[in-house]
Design an enzyme around this catalytic site. Structure first.
Site, PDB file in Angstrom:
ATOM      1  N   ASP A 239       3.611  -6.497  19.926  1.00  0.00           N
ATOM      2  CA  ASP A 239       4.384  -7.256  20.892  1.00  0.00           C
ATOM      3  C   ASP A 239       3.354  -7.532  22.150  1.00  0.00           C
ATOM      4  OD1 ASP A 239       6.129  -5.877  19.358  1.00  0.00           O
ATOM      5  OD2 ASP A 239       7.856  -6.473  20.485  1.00  0.00           O
ATOM      6  N   HIS A 241       5.107 -10.567  24.393  1.00  0.00           N
ATOM      7  CA  HIS A 241       6.268 -11.125  25.109  1.00  0.00           C
ATOM      8  C   HIS A 241       6.040 -11.797  26.333  1.00  0.00           C
ATOM      9  CE1 HIS A 241       9.765  -9.558  23.050  1.00  0.00           C
ATOM     10  NE2 HIS A 241       9.262  -8.452  22.715  1.00  0.00           N
ATOM     11  N   ASP A 268       6.652 -11.044  18.067  1.00  0.00           N
ATOM     12  CA  ASP A 268       7.166 -11.312  19.500  1.00  0.00           C
ATOM     13  C   ASP A 268       5.950 -11.473  20.528  1.00  0.00           C
ATOM     14  OD1 ASP A 268       9.484 -10.277  18.386  1.00  0.00           O
ATOM     15  OD2 ASP A 268       9.867  -8.789  19.449  1.00  0.00           O
ATOM     16  N   ASP A 271       9.059 -14.772  24.925  1.00  0.00           N
ATOM     17  CA  ASP A 271      10.334 -14.304  25.333  1.00  0.00           C
ATOM     18  C   ASP A 271       9.899 -13.188  26.656  1.00  0.00           C
ATOM     19  OD1 ASP A 271      12.263 -16.017  24.613  1.00  0.00           O
ATOM     20  OD2 ASP A 271      12.843 -14.599  22.831  1.00  0.00           O
ATOM     21  N   ARG A 272      11.143 -12.933  27.448  1.00  0.00           N
ATOM     22  CA  ARG A 272      10.922 -12.010  28.609  1.00  0.00           C
ATOM     23  C   ARG A 272       9.763 -12.143  29.819  1.00  0.00           C
ATOM     24  NH1 ARG A 272      14.598  -7.889  28.120  1.00  0.00           N
ATOM     25  NH2 ARG A 272      15.428  -7.493  25.943  1.00  0.00           N
ATOM     26  N   ASN A 300      11.357 -10.714  15.562  1.00  0.00           N
ATOM     27  CA  ASN A 300      12.554 -11.312  15.790  1.00  0.00           C
ATOM     28  C   ASN A 300      12.780 -12.192  17.272  1.00  0.00           C
ATOM     29  OD1 ASN A 300      11.918  -8.652  17.295  1.00  0.00           O
ATOM     30  ND2 ASN A 300      14.003  -9.074  17.910  1.00  0.00           N
ATOM     31  N   HIS A 301      11.614 -12.315  17.937  1.00  0.00           N
ATOM     32  CA  HIS A 301      11.721 -13.177  19.245  1.00  0.00           C
ATOM     33  C   HIS A 301      11.303 -14.546  18.714  1.00  0.00           C
ATOM     34  CE1 HIS A 301      13.849 -11.022  22.487  1.00  0.00           C
ATOM     35  NE2 HIS A 301      13.179  -9.900  21.743  1.00  0.00           N
ATOM     36  N   HIS A 349       6.747  -7.020  11.494  1.00  0.00           N
ATOM     37  CA  HIS A 349       7.122  -6.783  12.752  1.00  0.00           C
ATOM     38  C   HIS A 349       8.030  -5.783  12.951  1.00  0.00           C
ATOM     39  CE1 HIS A 349       7.943  -7.673  16.972  1.00  0.00           C
ATOM     40  NE2 HIS A 349       9.204  -7.609  16.669  1.00  0.00           N
ATOM     41  N   ARG A 397      20.125  -1.318  16.698  1.00  0.00           N
ATOM     42  CA  ARG A 397      20.111  -2.629  17.538  1.00  0.00           C
ATOM     43  C   ARG A 397      21.374  -3.497  17.046  1.00  0.00           C
ATOM     44  NH1 ARG A 397      14.367  -3.885  18.957  1.00  0.00           N
ATOM     45  NH2 ARG A 397      13.154  -2.118  18.367  1.00  0.00           N
ATOM     46  N   HIS A 424       7.668  -3.920  17.359  1.00  0.00           N
ATOM     47  CA  HIS A 424       9.200  -4.132  17.780  1.00  0.00           C
ATOM     48  C   HIS A 424       9.919  -3.111  18.696  1.00  0.00           C
ATOM     49  CE1 HIS A 424      13.161  -5.758  16.568  1.00  0.00           C
ATOM     50  NE2 HIS A 424      13.446  -4.822  15.825  1.00  0.00           N
TER      51      HIS A 424
END
Length: 497
Positions: A239, A241, A268, A271-272, A300-301, A349, A397, A424
């Site tokens: 990730d 991010h 990923d 995001d964030r 997943n993002h 992922h 989750r 992840h």
């Protein structure tokens, strides 16, 4: 499982929990609160669990653990703990706040709204509760409106409506320009520096890159087989991010991508972090430049729901306008779901599937050009997590499942593989080896969200054995920009996370 308490009821006197029991539990809770304040969320969860084991009738302990689970992105556990807090004390407002937060992260906006309605009924003059209720209500109404006007069968994809010829590049633009012959190494080096200087690539070139990468990705299978030749290597990153300056640091440590220095980024990307646009354009640029030596897996993002909540959509709209987000969504749908390296190592992922008997050929056959479903192999590859105990468990989750060492071993045996690499999950050391070394997690976003204090890491694979070699690194300084700066306003509210 992590964060699960004993079911033994505490001793009682006249129906009340014994005073000494309460006092002991409170001492442990205070230790947990300190760990939470110090951002040591894993230890906080452990201590809240200990307090709950001592006294399982405190709504506060469950709500506090729910908050820590939210910080660890264990949204399913957070939802369960918040519900337990409410069951113990139906008037405990923080329980509803926590459950609403968990519902929001899972995209269950109507359920979140019901919780805020309950809060407002109990506390009609609570300004904070009213604000959260109003914001949540806006999201629910917006979703309903979008659904009502949706005409997917008539609406043309953005990629079919974009006209690059109509986008002129102003003479005043001083940034990198894609040469007539296409993206080259010089352009990529200039773009890296341009983004470091917090400047934007002209939208004409951004659209050009997205159209080109869509064409490249759409020709790939859902599971891509890649070969690392003798005397070569492959670098696998987890990730990112939106942490652009940490991505640049990886390239400084391990050199820029090239035919001789191939990379695989395991989902990923966005995001964030607040430089997700810069991250994804650099990665897409290198995929265009070295299509056979630069690889990207969907996370997943890289999905609409996550992008709407966690900042990428807001960032794209801020930097390039809303129309481009539709094109990003199209591109993300074509990202492969897994890679198999030399027929020995499977990279995805999230993790393995909820059903037994899944083969590599099953993964190749997945129709991936869509938003992920709520269950099935595609969902699992993006969302599942390993667990220490055998078998499969409920997802922490709230999506997909958790899989044990026996599940991993059987999958590897059935498919002739040595081990799997997944991402992840934030790891304090940047990586973790589980299931007797057969399940490796790699995470490449150090000091995740400027608060976790973790190291980042990447993996180097070299033939013939492809034994994972780990390189750790610390976060680097970045311009003053808070994470989640472009996230949905609801997600930035005090007390939500």
């Amino acid at each position: 499982m992590e964060g699960k308490e004993s079911c033994v009821d505490p001793p009682k006197v006249n129906g009340e929990v014994d005073g000494n029991i309460k006092e002991n539990a409170e001492k442990v809770k205070e230790q947990a609160n300190k760990c939470f304040k110090d951002k040591n969320y894993e230890e906080a969860i452990r201590l809240y669990t200990e307090a709950i084991t001592i006294n399982s009738e405190s709504a506060v302990y469950f709500a506090n653990r729910s908050f820590a689970q939210l910080r660890m992105e264990n949204y399913g556990y957070a939802l369960e703990d918040a519900s337990k807090a409410i069951a113990i004390d139906k008037k405990y407002i923080k329980g509803y706040y926590r459950r609403a937060s968990a519902y929001m992260t899972l995209g269950k906006f109507k359920q979140a709204l019901r919780d805020f309605e309950a809060v407002v009924k109990v506390r009609p003059h609570d300004k904070d509760a009213k604000l959260k209720y109003t914001e949540c209500s806006k999201i629910v109404k917006q979703k309903a409106f979008e659904k009502a006007i949706a005409c997917d069968d008539q609406k043309k994809p953005v990629s079919e409506t974009v006209s690059l010829d109509s986008m002129s590049v102003e003479s005043t633009y001083e940034g990198p320009r894609i040469p007539d012959g296409g993206i080259d190494e010089s352009f990529m080096k200039d773009l890296i520096q341009w983004f470091k200087d917090q400047k934007r690539l002209h939208k004409r070139y951004a659209y050009q890159m997205l159209l080109e990468i869509k064409d490249i990705l759409s020709k790939l299978p859902s599971l891509v087989d890649v070969t690392v030749e003798k005397d070569n290597k492959l670098t696998v990153c987890g990730d990112i991010h939106g942490q652009y300056y940490d991505l640049c640091h990886i390239f400084e440590i391990n050199n820029l991508p090239s035919k001789e220095n191939p990379y695989l980024f395991n989902g990923d990307f966005v995001d964030r972090g607040s430089w997700s646009v810069e991250v994804i354009l650099i990665l897409f640029g290198y995929k265009i430049l070295f299509p056979q030596h630069f690889h990207m897996v969907r996370g997943n993002h890289e999905t609409d729901n996550m992008n709407q909540m966690y900042g990428f959509e807001g960032e794209v709209k801020e930097k390039y306008g809303g129309n481009m987000m539709g094109l990003f969504s199209e591109v993300f749908n074509w990202l492969p779901l897994a890679y198999c390296v030399n027929g020995k190592v499977l990279v995805m992922h999230g993790g393995l599937c909820e059903q037994d008997g899944v083969t590599l050929n099953d993964l190749r056959q997945i129709e991936r050009n869509r938003q992920p479903p709520e269950s099935g192999n595609m969902c699992d590859l993006l969302w599942s997590d390993p667990q220490l105990i055998k078998g499969r468990g409920t997802s922490k989750r709230g999506v997909s499942c958790q899989f044990g060492p026996d599940v991993t071993q059987k999958f590897l045996q059935d498919n002739g593989l040595d081990y799997i690499i997944r991402s992840h999950e934030v790891k304090q050391e940047g990586y973790e080896s589980q299931h007797n070394g057969k399940c490796v997690t790699i995470f490449s976003a150090p000091n995740y969200c400027d608060q976790m204090g973790n190291k980042g890491a990447f993996i180097t694979l070299r033939p013939p054995d492809l034994k994972p070699q780990f390189t750790q690194f610390q976060a680097v300084e970045h311009p003053k920009m808070q994470p989640m700066a472009y996230a949905n306003s609801f997600m930035r509210m005090p007390g939500m996370f």
